[in-house]
Write a protein that holds these residues in place. Structure first.
Motif, short mmCIF file in Angstrom:
data_model
loop_
_atom_site.label_atom_id
_atom_site.label_comp_id
_atom_site.label_asym_id
_atom_site.label_seq_id
_atom_site.Cartn_x
_atom_site.Cartn_y
_atom_site.Cartn_z
N THR A 25 -5.76 -12.40 18.57
CA THR A 25 -5.03 -11.91 17.42
C THR A 25 -3.61 -11.56 17.86
N GLY A 27 -0.15 -9.83 18.26
CA GLY A 27 0.32 -8.47 18.05
C GLY A 27 0.08 -7.62 19.27
N ASP A 197 6.91 -7.50 19.21
CA ASP A 197 5.88 -8.05 18.34
C ASP A 197 6.08 -7.60 16.89
N GLU A 198 5.80 -8.50 15.97
CA GLU A 198 5.92 -8.17 14.55
C GLU A 198 4.78 -7.25 14.11
N LYS A 199 3.61 -7.42 14.72
CA LYS A 199 2.45 -6.63 14.33
C LYS A 199 2.10 -5.66 15.46
N MET A 201 -0.35 -2.18 16.24
CA MET A 201 -1.36 -1.19 15.84
C MET A 201 -1.38 -0.07 16.87
N GLU A 252 4.81 3.40 9.42
CA GLU A 252 3.57 3.13 8.71
C GLU A 252 3.85 3.00 7.21
N LYS A 256 5.45 -1.47 8.79
CA LYS A 256 5.83 -2.10 10.05
C LYS A 256 4.85 -1.80 11.18
N PHE A 258 0.66 -0.35 11.97
CA PHE A 258 -0.65 0.08 11.47
C PHE A 258 -1.11 1.23 12.35
N TYR A 299 -2.90 -6.29 6.82
CA TYR A 299 -1.68 -6.10 7.62
C TYR A 299 -1.50 -7.23 8.63
N LEU A 300 -2.60 -7.62 9.28
CA LEU A 300 -2.54 -8.67 10.29
C LEU A 300 -2.57 -10.07 9.68
N GLN A 301 -2.75 -10.13 8.37
CA GLN A 301 -2.83 -11.40 7.64
C GLN A 301 -4.01 -12.24 8.13
#
Length: 315
Positions: A25, A27, A197-199, A201, A252, A256, A258, A299-301
């Motif tokens: 995944t 991110g 990273d765009e994602k 957590m 959050e 941007k 999670f 959020y992670l699509q």
């Protein structure tokens, strides 16, 4: 010491088991420390693995560094079973660890003895293209340094990241003394920012409302008088924690970041010995993540596939 002689968590047999697949995944996953409050993180990670959400990059501090090992090996329930079994084994946490490892945690006992009974998938940990970084504090500069599993004696770096100050001897790597990454950075969000990273957590081990209040620095100044930059980093880390917490809450809201944080007030102490409280904290992390899973996937699509029963209903 045998399991029968130790006080272990009463519901060990209810911990989830299994393996995450080897999908990746995109991110970065950021893991806060917090000693035994890290049971919350383990609950979150086990639920992530059950859904095969395997972040390409993971960064951890202190207990978060240790948690990352089981996550990259894909072993669901592995780390929680160890902590909830051996918490009261003095070789793992206590007086015998002080004698063998000069600290509160028996890393030698963990990496050699415990892993014989609870094998770690070292091959998967070594060969996965996923990145695991752990942060330790350089006592000479007072700065955080991140060690990645591909470019160092990684288990020694993990040990440095989780070596508690005041009661532990520093871990020397390349001639430089290191102690707990939490002495300089509590939440290693700075690593994720540098990765771009765009994602992202972030898993916290204290509730969203928690802030650090100023602590007396007398003990640090006395014990580490030969390391003035290290002392300064301990003091600055408190303010930085509160600032980063506020930044994460803002991001959050902006979608941007999670953010996962305990949904209830955490009363578990850094060196908690109540096995029911530790077990409850694990399950809090697990169920918090379960409740947040639809939002995380959005959020992670990550596509949410229709279950087989629903498919049948539409035929």
């Amino acid at each position: 010491m045998s399991k029968k002689e130790m006080k272990v968590y009463k519901d060990l047999d209810k911990l989830p088991k299994g393996r995450a697949d080897e999908s990746i995944t995109e991110g970065c996953l950021v893991l806060e420390g917090g000693a035994w409050r890290g049971l919350y993180t383990l609950g979150v990670l086990d639920r992530l693995m059950e859904e095969n959400i395997n972040f390409r990059k993971t960064v951890g501090i202190s207990a978060g560094a240790l948690s990352g090992i089981g996550y990259l090996s894909g072993q669901i329930g592995w780390a929680a079973e160890i902590d909830l079994t051996y918490r009261h084994d003095p070789n793992y946490c206590g007086i015998k660890a002080l004698g063998s490892d000069h600290g509160i945690t028996g890393f030698s006992y963990l990496f050699h003895d415990i892993l014989k009974e609870h094998p770690l998938d070292k091959q998967r940990l070594k060969t996965t293209p996923r990145i695991l970084a752990v942060g330790a504090t350089n006592m000479l500069t007072g700065q955080i340094e991140y060690f990645e599993k591909v470019n160092c004696n990684f288990f020694r770096a993990v040990r440095a990241s989780a070596t508690v100050p005041y009661i532990s001897r520093p871990v020397v790597i390349g001639g430089i003394p290191y102690l707990d990454g939490g002495c300089s950075v509590h939440i290693p969000y700075d690593y994720a920012l540098k990765q771009g990273d765009e994602k992202v957590m972030v898993v916290k081990t204290r509730e969203r409302e928690f802030r650090i209040e100023g602590k007396k620095m007398l003990a640090a100044r006395r014990m580490y008088k030969d390391y003035p930059e290290f002392v300064a980093s301990i003091e600055k880390a408190e303010t930085d924690f509160n600032d980063v917490t506020e930044e994460l809450l803002r991001k959050e809201q902006e979608g941007k970041v999670f953010l996962m944080a305990p949904s209830k007030e955490v009363t578990v102490s850094r060196f908690e010995g109540d096995m029911d409280k530790l077990g409850d904290l694990y399950w809090l992390g697990y169920h918090d993540m379960e409740e947040a899973m639809p939002r995380l996937k959005k959020y992670l699509q990550i596509p949410t596939f229709v279950g087989m029963q629903d498919v049948d209903a539409h035929l």
